[in-house]
Design a protein around this motif. Structure first.
Motif, short mmCIF file in Angstrom:
data_model
loop_
_atom_site.label_atom_id
_atom_site.label_comp_id
_atom_site.label_asym_id
_atom_site.label_seq_id
_atom_site.Cartn_x
_atom_site.Cartn_y
_atom_site.Cartn_z
N VAL A 56 3.48 4.88 -6.53
CA VAL A 56 2.64 5.82 -5.79
C VAL A 56 2.34 5.47 -4.35
O VAL A 56 2.16 4.32 -3.96
CB VAL A 56 1.26 6.40 -6.66
CG1 VAL A 56 1.43 6.82 -7.89
CG2 VAL A 56 0.24 5.21 -6.74
N ILE A 57 2.15 6.58 -3.72
CA ILE A 57 1.49 6.25 -2.23
C ILE A 57 0.26 7.03 -2.33
O ILE A 57 0.23 8.30 -2.86
CB ILE A 57 2.48 6.61 -1.20
CG1 ILE A 57 2.99 7.93 -0.97
CG2 ILE A 57 3.64 5.71 -1.13
CD1 ILE A 57 3.76 8.51 0.02
N SER B 239 8.11 -1.77 0.56
CA SER B 239 8.75 -0.64 0.85
C SER B 239 8.86 0.36 -0.41
O SER B 239 9.49 -0.19 -1.35
CB SER B 239 10.15 -1.07 1.51
OG SER B 239 10.00 -1.80 2.69
N LEU B 240 8.47 1.52 -0.22
CA LEU B 240 8.67 2.44 -1.24
C LEU B 240 9.32 3.81 -0.99
O LEU B 240 9.12 4.35 0.27
CB LEU B 240 7.23 2.92 -2.00
CG LEU B 240 6.45 1.76 -2.71
CD1 LEU B 240 6.14 0.78 -1.96
CD2 LEU B 240 5.66 2.56 -3.70
N GLY C 127 12.14 6.02 4.74
CA GLY C 127 11.39 5.99 3.43
C GLY C 127 9.94 6.48 3.74
O GLY C 127 9.67 6.18 4.86
N PRO C 128 9.54 7.00 2.53
CA PRO C 128 8.15 7.36 2.54
C PRO C 128 7.35 6.10 3.15
O PRO C 128 6.35 6.41 4.10
CB PRO C 128 7.60 7.93 1.10
CG PRO C 128 8.85 8.23 0.78
CD PRO C 128 10.13 7.22 1.18
N LEU C 129 7.43 5.06 2.76
CA LEU C 129 6.59 4.03 3.20
C LEU C 129 7.83 2.66 3.52
O LEU C 129 8.04 2.15 2.53
CB LEU C 129 5.56 3.50 2.36
CG LEU C 129 4.79 2.37 2.81
CD1 LEU C 129 3.89 2.60 4.14
CD2 LEU C 129 3.77 1.88 1.74
N ALA D 180 12.68 4.28 -6.26
CA ALA D 180 11.17 4.23 -5.61
C ALA D 180 10.93 2.96 -4.92
O ALA D 180 9.91 3.01 -4.08
CB ALA D 180 10.44 4.42 -7.05
N MET D 181 11.60 1.96 -5.30
CA MET D 181 11.04 0.72 -4.53
C MET D 181 12.28 -0.03 -3.98
O MET D 181 13.44 -0.14 -4.62
CB MET D 181 10.39 -0.43 -5.44
CG MET D 181 8.98 -0.02 -5.86
SD MET D 181 8.40 -1.08 -7.29
CE MET D 181 8.51 -2.70 -6.17
#
Length: 197
Positions: free
Chosen positions: A58-59, A87-88, A96-98, A77-78
């Motif tokens: 989750v973020i 990094s996710l 990537g989202p993060l 996801a990762m």
């Protein structure tokens, strides 16, 4: 890992955090925004970058308390890479989202729609990090989560997140229940010292 005391490179992050099990990454940006990410599996950083199936990842935006789970594309996801920090979410080297880059300071956000269904609390990078796709971390911490029921007080508290923040994050994470063969929420009450290093 703590960017205030550790070397600013992905190699140091991996040497401190690999094979530690689940981790929470906390980031305070130079514009004071605060976000977090839960990685349910260990980082390992072999010689190549590898996508990891992590359906519970989750973020979290610590300011708005909004949470997105990296689902349905949990297979991406990762990102476990020797040249990246935590990094996710699916994406290239630029997104990537993060995505925490090698300098452990540059944070990128992108490829949002590939990981999240419409029912998530944040609709894009603007909700998560703000309008820009590239941000700078003022402070970054990575915490390994304890799996024991006993609490050992030590070290120090996070200077980014409060115990209330940790409680909210913990309550946002879905846990797999083998007896029920499904994931469910828990309700966790933080106790003094539980989030100390």
């Amino acid at each position: 890992y703590d960017s205030e005391t550790n070397t600013h490179d992905a190699a140091t992050f991996h040497s401190n955090c690999n094979n530690r099990g689940a981790t929470v990454t906390l980031v305070k940006m130079t514009d004071e925004k605060k976000v977090a990410a839960f990685s349910p599996l260990s980082y390992s950083s072999g010689s190549n970058s590898v996508w990891i199936n992590a359906p519970e990842a989750v973020i979290i935006n610590l300011d708005t308390k909004k949470v997105n789970r990296l689902f349905p594309k949990s297979a991406n996801a990762m990102m476990d890479s020797p040249t990246y920090g935590p990094s996710l979410g699916y994406g290239s080297a630029a997104a990537g989202p993060l995505r925490v880059l090698n300098d452990m300071t540059t944070i990128k956000c992108g490829y949002w729609s590939q990981n999240f269904p419409r029912t998530q609390e944040m609709s894009g990078c603007v909700d998560f990090l703000g309008g820009a796709s590239k941000h700078e971390a003022q402070h970054l911490e990575v915490w390994a989560l304890k799996t024991t029921s006993t609490v050992t007080v030590g070290g120090r508290n996070s200077s980014i997140a409060s115990q209330e923040d940790f409680g909210r994050m913990t309550n946002a994470i879905r846990r797999f229940r083998p007896s029920l063969k499904r994931s469910e929420h828990d309700s966790v009450t933080p106790v003094p010292g539980i989030w100390e290093k």
